[in-house]
Structure formats: C-alpha cells, structure tokens
Design a protein around this motif. Structure first.
Motif, PDB file in Angstrom:
ATOM      1  N   ILE A 215     -11.963  -8.097  -3.644  1.00  0.00           N
ATOM      2  CA  ILE A 215     -11.083  -8.395  -4.774  1.00  0.00           C
ATOM      3  C   ILE A 215     -11.131  -9.894  -5.043  1.00  0.00           C
ATOM      4  O   ILE A 215     -11.020 -10.705  -4.112  1.00  0.00           O
ATOM      5  CB  ILE A 215      -9.625  -7.977  -4.500  1.00  0.00           C
TER       6      ILE A 215
ATOM      7  N   VAL B 239      -8.898  -9.570 -12.814  1.00  0.00           N
ATOM      8  CA  VAL B 239      -9.070  -9.102 -11.452  1.00  0.00           C
ATOM      9  C   VAL B 239     -10.388  -8.341 -11.379  1.00  0.00           C
ATOM     10  O   VAL B 239     -10.723  -7.557 -12.279  1.00  0.00           O
ATOM     11  CB  VAL B 239      -7.892  -8.195 -11.003  1.00  0.00           C
TER      12      VAL B 239
ATOM     13  N   LEU C 169      -9.558 -12.857  -8.052  1.00  0.00           N
ATOM     14  CA  LEU C 169      -8.792 -13.170  -9.250  1.00  0.00           C
ATOM     15  C   LEU C 169      -9.401 -14.408  -9.876  1.00  0.00           C
ATOM     16  O   LEU C 169      -9.717 -15.381  -9.176  1.00  0.00           O
ATOM     17  CB  LEU C 169      -7.323 -13.435  -8.899  1.00  0.00           C
TER      18      LEU C 169
END
Length: 720
Positions: free
Chosen positions: A281, A376, A283
């Motif tokens: 992940i 994201v 951002l």
C-alpha cells in the motif's frame, strides 16, 4: 483475475479468532453441500451459508442477522444469473468481495464479470484441488477487503476525530494535519503543511522538546500537557501525545483538557491497518509536485526491495523500467488525471533489478470538502500467474504447429461446445470446408453428445489433463463412424479452449465385435462346463467315497482315477475358455519370484527347481503364472520323481528345461489340444501355454536340450 495463487507464511491481516462469513449461491444443493464441506475443512475460520435461490441470497444480504464477508456465486442459475446477482449486490454493497465460481466459462462471461466489478473469477474443475484454490481466493479477497475497510475507517476516524492529529516528517515538518488539529492551532489545514513544529512552541520550550519529549517518544511514547502558540499568538493548553512510527514519522495528537484532566484516546488505526495489510500500500499526494509517495507500508518494501525512507517523496515511476508497457502507463496517467480508479497489471522492477508483475489498483481519496486529497495504491505480485500464462501460450504455439498437418482429426471448441477451429484432416473426413465447420456445435457433428451433460463435463475438466473416451462423427452425407477422442483443456492465447483429437476406430470396433461374439460363445461353453459337468462330477466323487466305505473293490480306485482325470479336464477347459476373455493387465513381472510361487503351489515331489534368471518381463501376471505352472507340471510328470527343472535366460526371452527323458521322436504337435504322452493326462497343459504366448504376441518353441530333457523357449521380444 486472481491476485495470489495461495497463502504464504507471513502474518495475515485476518485475526485468527474472527469468523469469515461466506454466502454461497448455488442452485445445485448436492454440489453446494460439497463446497461447504471442503471450504470449512480448508479453513476453520470459514462459516458457509448456502442459498440455492439468488433472490433469497439477496434477502440474506439485506438481513441484519449475519454480516457477510464474501459472496461466492455460480453463473447459470434460475431467476438471476451470477452477473445479474453481482450487479444487484454492487448496488448495496459496492466493496463486498464477490467470487464467481462457475462451470460456465467463456471469454465473454469473464469479460462481463471484470466489467461488472467481480473480485475474482474461478471455473469449476474436477478433483478436490479446486476447493483449496477457491478457499485461498476467498481468504485473499477478504484480507484485502478488511484491510481496505479498516484503512478507510482509520482515515475517516482521523479526519473526523475531535482530537487534533498530525503527522510530521523525520526532520519535524508537518506532512498531514486533520481539521481538529488546524482548529486547535488556529490555522487553515493548507497553511499547516510544511511548517516545522518549532513554529507552534514558545522559544523557551523548544529545548525541552529536543531534550525530553522527542527522546521519550522514540523510546515508546510521550504524553503530557503542552502550551502551544496559535497563529493569532494566543497560547492554548492541550493534552499532548507524541510517538514515532517505524519509518521515523512523528505522530502528534492534541486535545483540549477537560475538567478532570482526562485525555482523549489517541488514534493510530490508520497506521496499524496499513502497516499490517498483506498487500503493498502506498499513499501519494496529488497536491504536491509530481504526486510523490507520502506513505508506504511494510509489504510494499517486501514486494519491491526498497526501504520506506528510499521511496518517500518519489513518484511511483521509479519501479518502471525498459520493458514496462507504455500503453498501460498511459492508462494510469489518464485515470489519475480524471481522478478515477484504475486497475492494471504492470511489469515493474525491484531494487535489485529483477522483474516482477505488479497488479496495481489505484483509487482517489477525497477530504471533507470533496477535494482530492490522496491517491491510494494497492499492489500485488502476480509474477507466478503470468509465468504460467506464458507457458500455456508456448504450449499453444507447439499445438498450432502440429494442428495443420496432423494425420488425426482435430477440432478446437469452447466451453459452450462451439467449434472455433478444425484441421484439414477433419474437414476431408467429414466432407466440409473449414468455414462450414467453424461455428457448428460439437453435438452437430457427434449425435451421441447430450449438450447439458457435455457442458457439465467440460466445466469439471482440469486444465492440461487429457481425457480419453469414445464417440461418433457424422459425415455430410449422413453416414456415421465411431471415433476415439482424446480431449485436453488448454489456455490458448488467454482463451479457455478444448482440443479434441479424434481417430477412426471402425476397424477396431469390428474386431471387438467379433471378439465379443467369440467370448459370448466361450461364456456359454464355460457355463456348461462349470455348472452342468462340475455338479454331477461332485456328486459322483461323493458317492465313490461312500462306496469305498461300504465295499472293497478294485473297481473303486479305477473309477476314482477316472473322476480325477475328468476334473482335470474340466479345469483345463475352463482355463482355455477364459483365455482372451479379459483385457490383458500388463505389468513388469519378475520371473524368478513368480516361478517360486508356482513351484510352491503344485505337487512336485522330489523334483528340484534351479533358477538362473533375474529377468523381468512385461506380461499379464495371472496368465504368465498359468504358463509357468503348466511347463513345470509337464516337466515333473514326464521327467520322473528326481527331475531338475531349470528356468534361465535366452537372448530374446527365457526358457524352461528339465533333465528328464526329453520329447518323444514324433511329428505330432506337442501344443495341440488333447496331445499327451502321460497316462491320465488331459492333453491341454501345453495348449494353454501356446494360448498365453499368442495372447502376448510372443513365440514358443519346444525341443530336446543338448544334454537331454525337454526345453521350451519363449521369445518375449515381439511382445515387448
């Protein structure tokens, strides 16, 4: 569409104690029960609820008794098909994992499923492995669902928290601040970003922050009252908490003290959710130049080989390289420019330069004013699946080379039975052009095929595992002929295809019919021999025993010997009748071991066995046993009480010899049925030997050995 082929040993985002509630929609109750059994065996956390009616499944989803974590659905169902069900589920639960587990596979359905937003797509197949794959697909989908849900909840909680929350870089500059934080300090959120924390402290307090607060925060966490200076130069008293993340970021929470001095609970759900997620992940900040990464979790580092400190502040393009597809990059850029979600599979490069295939999903995140705040990105390694697809494409290329000029008839059809390709041999045999065959269905050409049963069979056929069966083909003129079909399911250029290789077995069927008729006659004969002769013989043998007890007569023994000879004849006749009736069960048989077994099973008196072979032959073990027993019995009966029987090797097979008187000097065929030189012999023993030899396509000769005695040589090279 799978993101992972299975689970690994890394810690899962799914808590061990949490039950995964699965709604399985399948109109075939027996199959549904089987799926439930296997899924709940695969993972103890699984709880499967089954609905056979899609409309009832929708009602179950709307109910408040069970909060389902995943839907698994068939495609072909009454009322609503799987994609129609998916569409309705997406209206109410847009992010709920939905796995299409169907026997009806085609590129059209797969394409529609992807467009409709299916989480995963899996075709039913044979064997139990499919349930293990399904279980892993479900678990992976739920892991991502929970991770994203918790992350979103964490972000929402941070954004709406009454406490002020900010994230500072390692050098102390504000990277993020929620609305509450901005209000406490008297700034607009945009004005806070980039400011150093010293801005908010009185000069006299800065040294204490460096000497006390920050060191304690690095050790574990610092908490206490603090006086900040607002933008309007007014002081504000807050309860203050400081803690560091693994990447050196500083988490700061602020809350105005209440009357009893209690401090609001700090919130770090966002960090925990994303850090522990089983997928990569990141951002990124679209408001900054070049949309840089502002956060990367641990899994992203494991996936790419980069430390967090090496990726913060960089655009994700650093993962791209020479063989990264520009067209897919353009899709990503277009989606980002349009503030839309996008999913692509991209060839990326790790820090050490190795390639990997990355399934990348990007989605925009908006603030409370509906302004774009972050992007994201979720990233999965799908390299192994890509490699499997490449191998399948390579196999398809070889198939194409064999397809055109094969002497066999070959047709390629899809999961609906529609013929997509046909080779020249098939066209010539049936009297059609290729254009006339393509588009027809399998049952148009094979009148023995039932469409429903065929589709079910194809749906359960594993990939790259050939199946053999028989069918029929109908020519253009209406005539038919039997065929042997070798069917294999393959991925050809990304499409689910079935390759049928057909061979004309008309002559084989004729031979089988003739053999069947012969065997039926032998069956009838064997029945007469077995029942109609054995029963009265058994009665006669019983009566002789009674007669022997009541009377002494020289005739009794003569009658008893005659009955023994009749029983021997019956047994040999049954062996002859049954030879060739069953298909050979050929395996590798060790001659020495089988000969010892035969020797122990028959009466050999003072005879001696000598084994001079370690040869292994391919034979039907039971028939080879009959051959050896009859040759040994023949040697013992003709060679005398102290005969030595030897079994040894020849260049082409083996021999069985004895040191007795040898074969008689006669022109008679010793293998002829009824031939015997022993009083009371049935004359069928060597005939049985010849039958076994012929059945195996071997050769046998009989002669006297160089030192006397009979020698039988069996050449097995033709049969092997």
């Amino acid at each position: 569409m799978s993101t992972r082929s299975g689970l690994d040993d890394r810690s899962s985002f799914l808590p061990d104690s949490k039950t995964i509630e699965i709604l399985h929609v399948e109109d075939d109750r027996s199959f549904a029960d089987l799926v439930s059994t296997f899924l709940e065996r695969e993972h103890e956390a699984f709880s499967v609820h089954t609905e056979t009616d899609p409309r009832e499944a929708l009602a179950a989803l709307r109910g408040d008794e069970t909060a389902y974590d995943c839907v698994v659905s068939d495609y072909d169902m009454p009322g609503l098909n799987g994609l129609e069900l998916l569409e309705r589920v997406r209206r109410e639960r847009p992010n709920l994992p939905f796995v299409l587990f169907t026997g009806k596979g085609s590129e059209e359905i797969a394409s529609e499923a992807i467009t409709a937003g299916v989480t995963d797509y899996l075709q039913k197949s044979g064997g139990t492995e499919q349930y293990r794959v399904l279980a892993n697909r479900i678990r992976n989908a739920v892991e991502r669902y929970w991770a994203e849900r918790y992350m979103n909840r964490g972000l929402e909680a941070i954004e709406t928290a009454r406490d002020g929350i900010s994230i500072l870089s390692e050098d102390g500059h504000v990277e993020y601040a929620n609305t509450a934080c901005a209000e406490v300090l008297g700034y607009d959120r945009e004005d806070l970003i980039g400011r150093h924390w010293e801005t908010f402290y009185r000069d006299d307090d800065v040294e204490e922050v460096y000497d006390v607060l920050l060191p304690e925060a690095r050790e574990s966490r610092w908490r206490g009252p603090t006086t900040f200076i607002r933008r309007d130069d007014e002081p504000v008293e807050v309860d203050h908490t400081l803690s560091y993340t693994d990447d050196g970021s500083l988490i700061c929470t602020l809350s105005r003290s209440n009357a009893d001095g209690a401090v609001s609970r700090d919130l770090s759900a966002k960090e925990r959710a994303m850090d522990e997620a089983p997928i990569g992940i990141v951002l990124t900040d679209p408001r900054a130049d070049d949309n840089p990464i502002v956060y990367a979790n641990e899994e992203f580092g494991d996936l790419t080989g980069y430390d967090r400190s090496e990726v913060i502040g960089r655009n994700c393009r650093f993962l791209q390289g020479e063989r990264t597809d520009e067209e897919r990059i353009d899709r990503i850029r277009s989606a980002i420019d349009a503030e839309e979600p996008v999913t692509v599979e991209l060839r990326n490069y790790r820090k050490d330069g190795t390639e990997f295939w990355n399934r990348l999903r990007i989605a925009p995140i908006y603030d409370e004013d509906d302004d774009l705040y972050r992007f994201v990105g979720f990233q999965d390694d799908v390299t192994e699946r890509k490699r499997r697809e490449d191998r399948l494409r390579s196999n398809s290329a070889h198939l194409e080379a064999l397809f055109t000029d094969s002497p066999d008839m070959i047709a390629v059809h899809d999961a609906d039975g529609v013929i997509r390709n046909a080779n020249r041999r098939l066209c010539e045999e049936l009297g059609y052009t290729e254009a006339e065959l393509v588009g027809r269905t399998v049952w148009d050409l094979d009148p023995t095929v039932d469409p429903k049963e065929a589709r079910s069979f194809w749906a359960g056929l594993p990939t790259n595992e050939p199946r053999r069966f028989e069918g029929e083909l109908e020519r253009r003129d209406g005539s038919t002929f039997p065929i042997e079909i070798h069917l294999i399911r393959m991925d050809i250029d990304g499409e689910d295809r079935f390759v049928a290789i057909d061979r004309d077995i008309t002559e084989q069927r004729a031979r089988e019919s003739e053999l069947l008729e012969r065997n039926e006659r032998l069956d009838r004969f064997a029945s007469v021999v077995s029942h109609d002769l054995r029963n009265p013989l058994t009665v006669a043998e019983g009566r002789i025993e009674l007669l022997r007890e009541e009377h002494e007569s020289e005739h009794v023994e003569e009658i008893d010997d005659a009955l023994d000879r009749m029983r021997g004849l019956i047994e040999d006749l049954l062996v002859l009748a049954q030879d060739g009736e069953d298909a050979l069960d050929v395996s590798r048989v060790e001659l020495a071991d089988l000969t010892r077994t035969c020797w122990d099973a028959i009466e050999t008196g003072d005879a001696t066995l000598r084994i001079e072979t370690d040869r292994t032959v391919r034979a039907d073990r039971e028939q080879l046993r009959q051959l050896l027993e009859n040759l040994v019995v023949n040697a013992v009966e003709h060679g005398g009480d102290d005969v030595t029987v030897t079994i040894g090797d020849t260049e082409t097979g083996f021999y069985v010899a004895d040191d007795g008187s040898g074969l008689p000097a006669t022109d008679a065929d010793v293998f002829e049925a009824g031939y015997s030189t022993v009083e009371g012999g049935t004359g069928f023993g060597l005939h049985i030997v010849e039958n076994v030899v012929e059945t195996h396509d071997w050769e046998v000769t009989a002669e006297n050995g160089p030192a006397g005695g009979a020698r039988f040589e069996i050449s097995t090279s033709a049969g092997e």
